[in-house]
Motif scaffolding. Sequence first.
Motif, PDB file in Angstrom:
ATOM      1  N   VAL A 120       0.826  -1.204   0.000  1.00  0.00           N
ATOM      2  CA  VAL A 120       0.000   0.000   0.000  1.00  0.00           C
ATOM      3  C   VAL A 120       0.860   1.254   0.000  1.00  0.00           C
ATOM      4  N   ILE A 121       0.294   2.294  -0.561  1.00  0.00           N
ATOM      5  CA  ILE A 121       0.924   3.597  -0.647  1.00  0.00           C
ATOM      6  C   ILE A 121       1.052   4.201   0.765  1.00  0.00           C
ATOM      7  N   THR A 122       2.059   5.044   0.963  1.00  0.00           N
ATOM      8  CA  THR A 122       2.367   5.548   2.320  1.00  0.00           C
ATOM      9  C   THR A 122       1.159   6.093   3.083  1.00  0.00           C
ATOM     10  N   THR A 123       0.281   6.817   2.376  1.00  0.00           N
ATOM     11  CA  THR A 123      -0.846   7.440   3.078  1.00  0.00           C
ATOM     12  C   THR A 123      -1.842   6.412   3.607  1.00  0.00           C
ATOM     13  N   ALA A 124      -1.887   5.251   2.970  1.00  0.00           N
ATOM     14  CA  ALA A 124      -2.877   4.240   3.358  1.00  0.00           C
ATOM     15  C   ALA A 124      -2.528   3.583   4.690  1.00  0.00           C
ATOM     16  N   THR A 177       4.874   1.705   1.033  1.00  0.00           N
ATOM     17  CA  THR A 177       5.943   2.351   0.278  1.00  0.00           C
ATOM     18  C   THR A 177       5.385   3.403  -0.696  1.00  0.00           C
ATOM     19  N   ASN A 178       6.259   4.084  -1.424  1.00  0.00           N
ATOM     20  CA  ASN A 178       5.765   5.185  -2.267  1.00  0.00           C
ATOM     21  C   ASN A 178       5.293   4.687  -3.638  1.00  0.00           C
ATOM     22  N   HIS A 179       4.777   5.628  -4.407  1.00  0.00           N
ATOM     23  CA  HIS A 179       4.126   5.299  -5.671  1.00  0.00           C
ATOM     24  C   HIS A 179       5.033   4.494  -6.609  1.00  0.00           C
ATOM     25  N   GLU A 180       6.258   4.984  -6.761  1.00  0.00           N
ATOM     26  CA  GLU A 180       7.169   4.324  -7.695  1.00  0.00           C
ATOM     27  C   GLU A 180       7.481   2.874  -7.290  1.00  0.00           C
ATOM     28  N   MET A 219      -3.238   2.286  -4.088  1.00  0.00           N
ATOM     29  CA  MET A 219      -2.499   3.451  -4.556  1.00  0.00           C
ATOM     30  C   MET A 219      -3.460   4.592  -4.867  1.00  0.00           C
ATOM     31  N   SER A 220      -2.919   5.782  -5.149  1.00  0.00           N
ATOM     32  CA  SER A 220      -3.788   6.939  -5.386  1.00  0.00           C
ATOM     33  C   SER A 220      -3.789   7.366  -6.837  1.00  0.00           C
ATOM     34  N   GLN A 221      -3.043   6.679  -7.642  1.00  0.00           N
ATOM     35  CA  GLN A 221      -2.991   7.052  -9.047  1.00  0.00           C
ATOM     36  C   GLN A 221      -2.893   5.770  -9.851  1.00  0.00           C
ATOM     37  N   ASP A 251     -11.795   8.864  -0.850  1.00  0.00           N
ATOM     38  CA  ASP A 251     -11.079  10.085  -1.226  1.00  0.00           C
ATOM     39  C   ASP A 251      -9.789  10.207  -0.430  1.00  0.00           C
ATOM     40  N   ASN A 252      -8.777  10.756  -1.071  1.00  0.00           N
ATOM     41  CA  ASN A 252      -7.485  10.959  -0.418  1.00  0.00           C
ATOM     42  C   ASN A 252      -6.980  12.360  -0.762  1.00  0.00           C
ATOM     43  N   PRO A 253      -7.661  13.404  -0.252  1.00  0.00           N
ATOM     44  CA  PRO A 253      -7.303  14.774  -0.620  1.00  0.00           C
ATOM     45  C   PRO A 253      -5.937  15.180  -0.090  1.00  0.00           C
ATOM     46  N   MET A 265       9.482  19.059   0.815  1.00  0.00           N
ATOM     47  CA  MET A 265       9.047  18.246  -0.327  1.00  0.00           C
ATOM     48  C   MET A 265       9.314  16.763  -0.073  1.00  0.00           C
ATOM     49  N   ARG A 266       8.396  15.910  -0.529  1.00  0.00           N
ATOM     50  CA  ARG A 266       8.637  14.465  -0.484  1.00  0.00           C
ATOM     51  C   ARG A 266       9.719  14.079  -1.498  1.00  0.00           C
ATOM     52  N   GLU A 267      10.203  12.846  -1.377  1.00  0.00           N
ATOM     53  CA  GLU A 267      11.308  12.356  -2.214  1.00  0.00           C
ATOM     54  C   GLU A 267      10.869  12.094  -3.666  1.00  0.00           C
ATOM     55  N   PRO A 268      11.827  12.086  -4.619  1.00  0.00           N
ATOM     56  CA  PRO A 268      11.478  11.669  -5.983  1.00  0.00           C
ATOM     57  C   PRO A 268      10.897  10.250  -5.938  1.00  0.00           C
ATOM     58  N   GLY A 269       9.881   9.979  -6.756  1.00  0.00           N
ATOM     59  CA  GLY A 269       9.237   8.662  -6.708  1.00  0.00           C
ATOM     60  C   GLY A 269       7.937   8.711  -5.929  1.00  0.00           C
ATOM     61  N   SER A 270       7.756   9.789  -5.172  1.00  0.00           N
ATOM     62  CA  SER A 270       6.522   9.962  -4.405  1.00  0.00           C
ATOM     63  C   SER A 270       5.415  10.494  -5.309  1.00  0.00           C
ATOM     64  N   GLY A 271       4.236   9.911  -5.174  1.00  0.00           N
ATOM     65  CA  GLY A 271       3.076  10.371  -5.940  1.00  0.00           C
ATOM     66  C   GLY A 271       2.602  11.732  -5.459  1.00  0.00           C
ATOM     67  N   THR A 272       2.745  11.970  -4.148  1.00  0.00           N
ATOM     68  CA  THR A 272       2.384  13.274  -3.584  1.00  0.00           C
ATOM     69  C   THR A 272       3.237  14.355  -4.234  1.00  0.00           C
ATOM     70  N   ARG A 273       4.544  14.098  -4.264  1.00  0.00           N
ATOM     71  CA  ARG A 273       5.463  15.061  -4.871  1.00  0.00           C
ATOM     72  C   ARG A 273       5.065  15.366  -6.310  1.00  0.00           C
ATOM     73  N   LYS A 294      -7.399  16.821  -5.451  1.00  0.00           N
ATOM     74  CA  LYS A 294      -8.294  15.667  -5.279  1.00  0.00           C
ATOM     75  C   LYS A 294      -7.623  14.376  -5.725  1.00  0.00           C
ATOM     76  N   ARG A 295      -7.592  13.439  -4.854  1.00  0.00           N
ATOM     77  CA  ARG A 295      -7.098  12.103  -5.195  1.00  0.00           C
ATOM     78  C   ARG A 295      -7.986  11.065  -4.540  1.00  0.00           C
ATOM     79  N   THR A 296      -7.833   9.845  -5.002  1.00  0.00           N
ATOM     80  CA  THR A 296      -8.670   8.760  -4.490  1.00  0.00           C
ATOM     81  C   THR A 296      -7.809   7.528  -4.301  1.00  0.00           C
ATOM     82  N   TRP A 297      -8.043   6.816  -3.241  1.00  0.00           N
ATOM     83  CA  TRP A 297      -7.367   5.526  -3.095  1.00  0.00           C
ATOM     84  C   TRP A 297      -8.059   4.473  -3.952  1.00  0.00           C
ATOM     85  N   PHE A 298      -7.246   3.683  -4.615  1.00  0.00           N
ATOM     86  CA  PHE A 298      -7.749   2.564  -5.405  1.00  0.00           C
ATOM     87  C   PHE A 298      -7.250   1.255  -4.824  1.00  0.00           C
TER      88      PHE A 298
END
Length: 232
Positions: free
Chosen positions: A17-21, A46-49, A65-67, A81-83, A112-120, A182-186
């Motif tokens: 799962v993505i960090t926020t989850a 872990t992060n998006h990447e 994930m959120s994307q 939702d994951n705003p 700023m979050r690290e490269p590879g982060s979806g938030t970033r 606006k983002r959403t968890w999938f």
Amino acid sequence: TVADLKGLKQGQLRLAVITTAKYFVPRLLGPFCQLYPGIEISLQVTNHERILERMVNNMDDLYIMSQVPESLDVSYEPFLDNPLVMFAPVNHPLAKEKNIPIGRLTNEPFIMREPGSGTRRAVQQLFDEHGVKVKVKLELGSNEAIKQAIAGGLGISVLSLHTLMPDSSEFSILDVEHFPIKRTWFLGYPAGKQLSIVARTYYEYLLEAAKKFVEETGFSAYSKSEDVPTSF
Ligand code: PGA
């Protein structure tokens, strides 16, 4: 009996799962494990990447994930939702202002979050769209570490609203135009993959739990910036 039937649900469940989850998923594992004591779980956060890499290598049963990845064929379902909102220290000068022009952020030290982060990526995209260049004072690979740095007065940053609890009294959420992002968890898995009974069971369990969470908290309703609560 029903208990015997539940006992049939045995085996391993591998989640990534993505960090926020991590502010949502682990809490739900307790009740799930009580329902199905025969299931053993491993949870990667872990992060998006990295989630993408894990998916490409088919390392887990289910992913949050959120994307939705463009480069992969994925079966997925949105569930909450994951705003992304602008966090600042509780006594920040902008905390009481309404509808802050996004350009004002150029003067604020930014974390700023690290490269590879979806938030970033989402933040960078929004800033680029509006020609905003923030002063990145610090780069950090963890939402929790960013919260500590904000609380310590180092700067402001964009984080998922889900990361706010349990220490919401230390932060304010700035009412900046174009926010929240606006983002959403999938919940998803590689298309065509045959899910195990255990994974299928968890899939349905999580969707149901998210529905209850929305009913109880009204969380999905927070889509406009005026609606973003300072705590929930
Ligand atoms: P990130 O993703 O940890 O890669 O920034 C967070 C999210 O997409 O919710």
